[in-house]
Design an enzyme around this catalytic site. Structure first.
Site, PDB file in Angstrom:
ATOM      1  N   THR A   1       2.087  -1.429   2.534  1.00 12.94           N
ATOM      2  CA  THR A   1       2.392  -0.154   3.183  1.00 12.94           C
ATOM      3  C   THR A   1       3.499   0.547   2.399  1.00 12.94           C
ATOM      4  OG1 THR A   1       3.970  -1.232   4.682  1.00 12.94           O
ATOM      5  CG2 THR A   1       1.710  -0.958   5.483  1.00 12.94           C
TER       6      THR A   1
ATOM      7  N   LYS B   1       9.038  -2.381  -1.339  1.00  8.81           N
ATOM      8  CA  LYS B   1      10.440  -2.661  -1.689  1.00  8.81           C
ATOM      9  C   LYS B   1      11.398  -2.533  -0.511  1.00  8.81           C
ATOM     10  CE  LYS B   1      10.163   0.419  -5.013  1.00  8.81           C
ATOM     11  NZ  LYS B   1       8.744   0.566  -5.335  1.00  8.81           N
TER      12      LYS B   1
ATOM     13  N   VAL C   1       8.874  -5.019  -8.688  1.00  8.93           N
ATOM     14  CA  VAL C   1       9.728  -4.738  -9.848  1.00  8.93           C
ATOM     15  C   VAL C   1       8.856  -4.744 -11.103  1.00  8.93           C
ATOM     16  CG1 VAL C   1      11.719  -5.451 -11.224  1.00  8.93           C
ATOM     17  CG2 VAL C   1      11.717  -5.843  -8.755  1.00  8.93           C
TER      18      VAL C   1
ATOM     19  N   GLY D   1       5.932  -3.183 -11.607  1.00  5.36           N
ATOM     20  CA  GLY D   1       4.480  -3.066 -11.450  1.00  5.36           C
ATOM     21  C   GLY D   1       3.791  -4.301 -11.991  1.00  5.36           C
TER      22      GLY D   1
ATOM     23  N   GLU E   1       6.764  12.199  -6.750  1.00  2.99           N
ATOM     24  CA  GLU E   1       6.259  12.662  -5.460  1.00  2.99           C
ATOM     25  C   GLU E   1       6.730  14.088  -5.200  1.00  2.99           C
ATOM     26  OE1 GLU E   1       4.326  10.827  -3.527  1.00  2.99           O
ATOM     27  OE2 GLU E   1       4.489   8.943  -4.637  1.00  2.99           O
TER      28      GLU E   1
ATOM     29  N   ASP F   1      15.185   4.091  -5.753  1.00  2.00           N
ATOM     30  CA  ASP F   1      14.114   3.169  -6.134  1.00  2.00           C
ATOM     31  C   ASP F   1      14.641   2.113  -7.101  1.00  2.00           C
ATOM     32  OD1 ASP F   1      11.115   2.477  -6.504  1.00  2.00           O
ATOM     33  OD2 ASP F   1      11.784   2.878  -8.548  1.00  2.00           O
TER      34      ASP F   1
ATOM     35  N   LYS G   1      15.078  -2.158  -6.602  1.00  2.38           N
ATOM     36  CA  LYS G   1      14.616  -3.168  -7.554  1.00  2.38           C
ATOM     37  C   LYS G   1      15.771  -4.043  -8.038  1.00  2.38           C
ATOM     38  CE  LYS G   1      10.840  -0.152  -9.016  1.00  2.38           C
ATOM     39  NZ  LYS G   1      10.375   0.817 -10.022  1.00  2.38           N
TER      40      LYS G   1
ATOM     41  N   GLY H   1       1.719   2.169 -11.143  1.00  2.00           N
ATOM     42  CA  GLY H   1       0.274   2.346 -11.293  1.00  2.00           C
ATOM     43  C   GLY H   1      -0.466   1.421 -10.354  1.00  2.00           C
TER      44      GLY H   1
END
Length: 336
Positions: free
Chosen positions: A91, A120, A147, A149, A205, A216, A220, A311
């Site tokens: 989610t 995260k 972290v 991708g 976004e 973000d 991480k 991605g």
């Protein structure tokens, strides 16, 4: 739970690699429930993932299935009532209270389910507590996709440097801000112009604050500090400064010294996310939307890993990697 870009990419990956997973890993996962915002599709014998993906594309929800649809059931109800070995929690990230992912993860643990998450939020706010809860319930919590991708940043530090001691970490942990700063540096455009281009290309976004304000990257950093360096920290322990105030003239000044500006997350004397000047010859000086992390260890010295940090399919590959790890872990315990 969560049937957006990552959730759908994960299902596509399972369909695409089904024969290879069986042949190489003896792995034939059965997806017994898929949940999106409008309900769920449930089949204890296993859902046909191609049908689920078609339903999602055509009807907008997996709950539209005539045979297996449950439009009135919430994710929590599904987690608590459906028999399964593992939950893939995909989610959207919410850093205010970690919901709904935090409740999903806790409910999964309490019902004996292992968890693989790409979310995260819960980890940034409560990773030490979630780790303890997983241990208490004798289940695994894995989160490689949070972290880097698909780039195995956490695995390199945890397994590749096993036996060594990592003393500090620094890195570019957010591809969106790296793309913005690269465009500003190479073309001399303003932050706003670079941001608009990032939004057009899908890197940013409509509300880019998570990325450009450094949140973000800070999430991480918290995950890395806990998982790699055993620090009991949460998001409130990170000093954060974003990139909104970086000007083309600041980049020009850095360029005169053979440097550029990057948003760097670091773990040494505390946890910090802020723009820093770095040499253009530094291995961390990567362009575009790439991520790069340098681990400084006691014996091996500096080692840098570079890769795409986001991605759908890249992150889905990390989810699959985590599930394979859990399968191997369980198998090794059975052998013992």
């Amino acid at each position: 739970t969560g049937c957006g870009v990552v959730g759908q990419s994960f299902m596509q990956l399972l369909v695409r690699r089904e024969a290879e997973l069986v042949k190489n890993h003896g792995f034939r996962p059965r997806i017994v429930a898929v949940v999106d915002r409008k309900g769920a599709a449930v089949n204890p014998k296993g859902l046909d993932l191609e049908d689920v993906l078609s339903l999602k594309a055509e009807k907008g929800t997996v709950a539209a299935s005539r045979e297996y649809g449950h439009p009135d059931m919430s994710a929590l109800e599904i987690i608590e009532s459906v028999e399964a070995e593992a939950l893939v929690e995909a989610t959207p990230t919410n850093i205010k209270d970690g919901e709904p992912g935090l409740s999903h993860i806790k409910a999964a643990f309490k019902t004996g389910k292992h968890v693989v998450t790409t979310n995260k939020g819960p980890l940034a706010l409560a990773l030490p507590a979630l780790t303890e809860l997983a241990d208490y319930n004798k289940v695994c919590l894995r989160f490689s996709g949070t972290v880097g991708g698909g780039t195995p940043i956490l695995e390199l530090a945890k397994k590749g440097l096993l036996g060594d001691k990592i003393v500090s970490i620094r890195g570019i942990l957010n591809g969106t801000t790296n793309y913005i700063l690269t465009e500003m540096d190479e073309r001399g455009i303003t932050f706003q112009q670079a941001l608009e281009e990032a939004q057009k290309k899908g890197y940013a976004e409509a509300d880019p604050s998570m990325d450009v304000d450094g949140i973000d990257a800070a999430c991480k950093l918290v995950i890395m500090a806990n998982w790699i360096m055993n620090k009991k920290v949460t998001l409130k322990d990170v000093e954060i400064q974003g990139v909104r105030n970086i000007s083309p003239s600041a980049l020009e000044e850095a360029s005169k010294k053979g440097c550029t500006l990057k948003l760097i997350g670091s773990i040494d004397d505390g946890l910090k996310v802020k723009p820093r000047e770095i040499s253009r010859r530094d291995p961390l000086c990567v362009g575009g939307a790439l991520n790069a992390v340098t681990f400084v260890s006691e014996f091996a010295g500096e080692e840098t890993i570079i890769g795409r940090g986001a991605g759908g399919m890249e992150t889905a590959s990390a989810v699959l990697r985590d599930l394979l790890y859990i399968k191997q872990d369980l198998a090794s315990k059975l052998i013992v």
